[in-house]
Design an enzyme around this catalytic site. Structure first.
Site, PDB file in Angstrom:
ATOM      1  N   LYS A 177     -10.533  68.445   3.944  1.00 58.78           N
ATOM      2  CA  LYS A 177     -10.094  69.521   3.033  1.00 58.78           C
ATOM      3  C   LYS A 177     -11.293  70.118   2.290  1.00 58.78           C
ATOM      4  O   LYS A 177     -11.436  71.325   2.179  1.00 58.78           O
ATOM      5  CB  LYS A 177      -9.094  68.938   2.044  1.00 58.78           C
ATOM      6  CG  LYS A 177      -8.274  69.967   1.319  1.00 58.78           C
ATOM      7  CD  LYS A 177      -7.380  69.310   0.285  1.00 58.78           C
ATOM      8  CE  LYS A 177      -6.421  68.311   0.909  1.00 58.78           C
ATOM      9  NZ  LYS A 177      -5.594  67.631  -0.111  1.00 58.78           N
ATOM     10  N   LYS A 223     -14.459  62.986  -3.759  1.00 59.47           N
ATOM     11  CA  LYS A 223     -13.522  63.588  -4.716  1.00 59.47           C
ATOM     12  C   LYS A 223     -12.113  63.308  -4.231  1.00 59.47           C
ATOM     13  O   LYS A 223     -11.831  63.470  -3.046  1.00 59.47           O
ATOM     14  CB  LYS A 223     -13.784  65.100  -4.697  1.00 59.47           C
ATOM     15  CG  LYS A 223     -12.825  65.934  -5.473  1.00 59.47           C
ATOM     16  CD  LYS A 223     -13.297  66.031  -6.903  1.00 59.47           C
ATOM     17  CE  LYS A 223     -12.220  66.577  -7.800  1.00 59.47           C
ATOM     18  NZ  LYS A 223     -11.006  65.786  -7.818  1.00 59.47           N
ATOM     19  N   THR A 249      -2.775  73.871  -7.343  1.00 59.10           N
ATOM     20  CA  THR A 249      -2.328  73.518  -5.989  1.00 59.10           C
ATOM     21  C   THR A 249      -1.277  74.527  -5.528  1.00 59.10           C
ATOM     22  O   THR A 249      -1.336  75.051  -4.411  1.00 59.10           O
ATOM     23  CB  THR A 249      -1.770  72.082  -5.972  1.00 59.10           C
ATOM     24  OG1 THR A 249      -2.788  71.218  -6.461  1.00 59.10           O
ATOM     25  CG2 THR A 249      -1.365  71.655  -4.581  1.00 59.10           C
ATOM     26  N   ASN A 296       4.375  68.790  -9.646  1.00 52.51           N
ATOM     27  CA  ASN A 296       3.254  69.683  -9.955  1.00 52.51           C
ATOM     28  C   ASN A 296       3.020  70.696  -8.835  1.00 52.51           C
ATOM     29  O   ASN A 296       2.785  71.873  -9.087  1.00 52.51           O
ATOM     30  CB  ASN A 296       2.006  68.830 -10.189  1.00 52.51           C
ATOM     31  CG  ASN A 296       0.792  69.673 -10.465  1.00 52.51           C
ATOM     32  OD1 ASN A 296       0.073  70.050  -9.545  1.00 52.51           O
ATOM     33  ND2 ASN A 296       0.573  70.018 -11.720  1.00 52.51           N
ATOM     34  N   LYS A 341      -9.882  58.869  -2.299  1.00 53.90           N
ATOM     35  CA  LYS A 341      -8.529  58.770  -2.847  1.00 53.90           C
ATOM     36  C   LYS A 341      -8.371  57.426  -3.514  1.00 53.90           C
ATOM     37  O   LYS A 341      -9.082  56.468  -3.179  1.00 53.90           O
ATOM     38  CB  LYS A 341      -7.481  58.918  -1.746  1.00 53.90           C
ATOM     39  CG  LYS A 341      -6.146  59.405  -2.248  1.00 53.90           C
ATOM     40  CD  LYS A 341      -6.158  60.909  -2.516  1.00 53.90           C
ATOM     41  CE  LYS A 341      -4.835  61.417  -3.020  1.00 53.90           C
ATOM     42  NZ  LYS A 341      -4.782  62.889  -2.997  1.00 53.90           N
ATOM     43  N   SER A 375     -10.365  71.675  -9.204  1.00 49.73           N
ATOM     44  CA  SER A 375     -11.036  70.460  -9.681  1.00 49.73           C
ATOM     45  C   SER A 375     -12.555  70.648  -9.573  1.00 49.73           C
ATOM     46  O   SER A 375     -13.312  70.237 -10.461  1.00 49.73           O
ATOM     47  CB  SER A 375     -10.626  69.245  -8.848  1.00 49.73           C
ATOM     48  OG  SER A 375      -9.437  68.687  -9.349  1.00 49.73           O
TER      49      SER A 375
HETATM   50  P1  NAD Z   1       4.356  64.968  -8.552  1.00 53.05           P
HETATM   51  O1  NAD Z   1       4.381  63.556  -8.933  1.00 53.05           O
HETATM   52  O2  NAD Z   1       4.052  65.980  -9.587  1.00 53.05           O
HETATM   53  O3  NAD Z   1       5.733  65.363  -7.868  1.00 53.05           O
HETATM   54  C1  NAD Z   1       6.253  64.696  -6.756  1.00 53.05           C
HETATM   55  C2  NAD Z   1       7.637  65.266  -6.490  1.00 53.05           C
HETATM   56  O4  NAD Z   1       8.118  64.745  -5.268  1.00 53.05           O
HETATM   57  C3  NAD Z   1       8.660  64.890  -7.568  1.00 53.05           C
HETATM   58  O5  NAD Z   1       9.501  66.004  -7.794  1.00 53.05           O
HETATM   59  C4  NAD Z   1       9.432  63.742  -6.923  1.00 53.05           C
HETATM   60  O6  NAD Z   1      10.735  63.623  -7.439  1.00 53.05           O
HETATM   61  C5  NAD Z   1       9.425  64.209  -5.482  1.00 53.05           C
HETATM   62  N1  NAD Z   1       9.654  63.146  -4.540  1.00 53.05           N
HETATM   63  C6  NAD Z   1       9.162  61.882  -4.532  1.00 53.05           C
HETATM   64  N2  NAD Z   1       9.645  61.195  -3.478  1.00 53.05           N
HETATM   65  C7  NAD Z   1      10.421  62.069  -2.792  1.00 53.05           C
HETATM   66  C8  NAD Z   1      11.191  61.971  -1.609  1.00 53.05           C
HETATM   67  N3  NAD Z   1      11.244  60.825  -0.917  1.00 53.05           N
HETATM   68  N4  NAD Z   1      11.869  63.076  -1.195  1.00 53.05           N
HETATM   69  C9  NAD Z   1      11.820  64.218  -1.905  1.00 53.05           C
HETATM   70  N5  NAD Z   1      11.103  64.375  -3.021  1.00 53.05           N
HETATM   71  C10 NAD Z   1      10.425  63.315  -3.457  1.00 53.05           C
HETATM   72  O7  NAD Z   1       3.322  65.067  -7.331  1.00 53.05           O
HETATM   73  P2  NAD Z   1       2.535  66.345  -6.825  1.00 53.05           P
HETATM   74  O8  NAD Z   1       1.227  66.356  -7.510  1.00 53.05           O
HETATM   75  O9  NAD Z   1       3.414  67.534  -6.871  1.00 53.05           O
HETATM   76  O10 NAD Z   1       2.238  65.929  -5.305  1.00 53.05           O
HETATM   77  C11 NAD Z   1       3.147  66.226  -4.254  1.00 53.05           C
HETATM   78  C12 NAD Z   1       2.371  66.278  -2.952  1.00 53.05           C
HETATM   79  O11 NAD Z   1       1.346  67.257  -3.061  1.00 53.05           O
HETATM   80  C13 NAD Z   1       1.665  64.964  -2.579  1.00 53.05           C
HETATM   81  O12 NAD Z   1       1.661  64.816  -1.176  1.00 53.05           O
HETATM   82  C14 NAD Z   1       0.252  65.181  -3.060  1.00 53.05           C
HETATM   83  O13 NAD Z   1      -0.687  64.390  -2.394  1.00 53.05           O
HETATM   84  C15 NAD Z   1       0.093  66.664  -2.735  1.00 53.05           C
HETATM   85  N6  NAD Z   1      -0.986  67.303  -3.468  1.00 53.05           N
HETATM   86  C16 NAD Z   1      -0.970  67.365  -4.831  1.00 53.05           C
HETATM   87  C17 NAD Z   1      -2.056  67.953  -5.477  1.00 53.05           C
HETATM   88  C18 NAD Z   1      -2.100  68.103  -6.977  1.00 53.05           C
HETATM   89  O14 NAD Z   1      -3.046  68.723  -7.473  1.00 53.05           O
HETATM   90  N7  NAD Z   1      -1.144  67.597  -7.724  1.00 53.05           N
HETATM   91  C19 NAD Z   1      -3.120  68.496  -4.742  1.00 53.05           C
HETATM   92  C20 NAD Z   1      -3.085  68.430  -3.361  1.00 53.05           C
HETATM   93  C21 NAD Z   1      -2.012  67.825  -2.731  1.00 53.05           C
END
Ligand code: NAD
Length: 428
Positions: free
Chosen positions: A92, A68, A188, A219, A104, A356
């Protein structure tokens, strides 16, 4: 490989291995991904030209169930990054006791440079290329950086077209109208919120006395910042890829999120109805945000944000890793010596994969839950596993990161041992 993200990620195990009785066979098993796929995705662009994008999918380990993991669209996506993220997903899922292994995927691209139609063609092309590698009993997709429910919907639709059957359980994080779970969009952040509340209460830290800085406003980070602000925390700084804003008195996160939705970009505003006015604030770089003197720092963007180079600048008392791998192992050591309390990614951001899992269960059973049920089940799971890891860390006097790996390794080791161990075959 020495300096790779994956080499750094694997180092996290070393400390935990001292505390678990795990067979050599299981350790050997966890050193390598089960399967890695690299694909070329041809996409007809709006101007008529053909462009080939590079895509990846890694299924790290499926001993505890189908793999997953999310799909990332970003210019830095590589086999090394996807392998590391799949590795973390394996731990995780074990931390949360979900019947899944880790995977992934990703495509190397700048999604902001593609039109919506190009993005749709690319997403369908990615599924065309990996369709034989995934499936509801094999490997299940989800959103990650720069992918969202709309993209998950296209991916599921393309899989249905290829397989000639409706298979909602192959993709999670879909729009609710086509089988997505209520609460997945905020899962999340909501999961991270429960972890933060549980840990801070151990230190008698009240929300109104707690200042917070959040890096990444998507997100995960954007929703969490709002949740913290609604619950009385003083969120003083937030940022996105372009930079950040800071206000000593705290920011009105709800207004900032609404404003970002309508006019792209991060603006320090306060809104009454549809009328927004700019409030007093300072503009920050991402490096400055990370170095703020706050109680809680939440990296919620990308990996490798706190490294040996800037670890000494960090002044926060607590770090909750919402992003995957935001702190390198060298930085981890420095922060620990500085007495900064770090709660690791494989626990803090596990709310996403947990809901999920709930979505997958709902798709397979055909029975859909109300939001309150999703959130209650999420809360129970997040608090239960946070308490388990806290207990291990207290009993063994180890960091929360090491405790989380110990917890996951105990579950993974036991499962891998069922395949047979040297001890079983040689010593009887
Ligand atoms: P997203 O695309 O919704 O948002 C990413 C955010 O990070 C945006 O606001 C973007 O502008 C910002 N960003 C990108 N590059 C950056 C930088 N260099 N410095 C500062 N900000 C920056 O992505 P997300 O889903 O929120 O994911 C963010 C993190 O959370 C990732 O590491 C992802 O693996 C992790 N994560 C997400 C989920 C999920 O369900 N979406 C679950 C577990 C972990």
């Amino acid at each position: 490989m020495e300096n790779s993200l994956f080499a750094d990620a694997s180092q996290r195990l070393e400390k935990a291995l001292k505390y678990v009785s795990i067979s050599d066979d299981a350790i050997e098993h966890l050193k390598f991904p089960k399967a890695s796929l690299r694909v070329s995705i041809p996409v007809r662009m709006d101007d008529g030209s053909l462009k080939i994008f590079q895509g990846y999918r890694v299924r790290y380990d499926d001993t505890r169930g189908p793999t997953k993991g999310g799909v990332r669209y970003h210019p830095n996506v590589s086999m090394d990054e996807v392998t590391s993220l799949a590795y973390w997903m394996t731990f995780k899922c074990a931390v949360l006791n979900l019947p899944f292994g880790g995977a992934k995927g990703g495509v190397t691209l700048n999604p902001k440079a593609l039109s919506r139609l190009e993005l749709e063609r690319l997403s369908r092309g990615y599924i065309d290329a990996i369709a034989d590698f995934i499936g509801p009993d094999v490997d299940i997709l989800a959103p990650d950086v720069y992918t969202n429910p709309t993209i998950m919907g296209w991916m599921m639709d393309q899989y249905n077209i290829i397989k000639r059957q409706i298979t909602p359980a192959v993709v999670t994080g879909k729009p609710v109208t086509i089988g997505g779970s209520l609460g997945r969009d905020t899962a999340t952040a909501t999961g991270a919120f429960f972890v933060i509340e549980t840990i801070l209460s151990k230190f008698d830290k009240l929300p109104r006395e707690t200042t917070v800085a959040v890096q990444g406003f998507g997100n995960a980070g954007g929703v969490l910042a709002e949740l913290l602000a609604i619950n009385g925390y003083k969120v003083v700084a937030v940022s996105d890829s372009q930079g950040g804003i800071y206000a000593k008195q705290g920011l009105d996160i709800r207004s900032i999120r609404r404003c970002k939705e309508f006019i792209k970009g991060m603006h320090a505003v306060y809104c009454e109805g549809t009328v927004c006015s700019v409030v007093e604030h300072e503009v920050l770089t991402n490096a400055e945000l990370l170095a703020l003197d706050v109680d809680v720092l939440v990296p919620a963007a990308l990996e490798n944000q706190i490294t040996e180079a800037n670890a000494n600048d960090i002044k926060a008392k607590f770090i909750f890793e919402v992003a995957n791998g935001p702190v390198t192992s060298a930085a981890d050591q420095i922060l620990e010596e500085k007495g900064i309390y770090i709660v690791p990614d494989i626990l803090v951001n596990a709310g996403g994969v947990t809901v999920s899992y709930f979505e997958w269960v709902q798709n397979r059973s055909g029975l859909y839950w109300i939001l309150a049920e999703v959130n209650q089940r999420l809360k129970d799971k997040m608090i239960e596993e946070t308490e388990n890891i806290w207990k291990i860390s207290q009993e063994l006097s180890v960091s929360m990161r090491t405790a989380a790996y110990i917890h996951a390794l105990n579950r993974l080791g036991e499962a891998i041992n069922t395949k047979g161990t040297r001890d079983y075959y040689v010593n009887g």
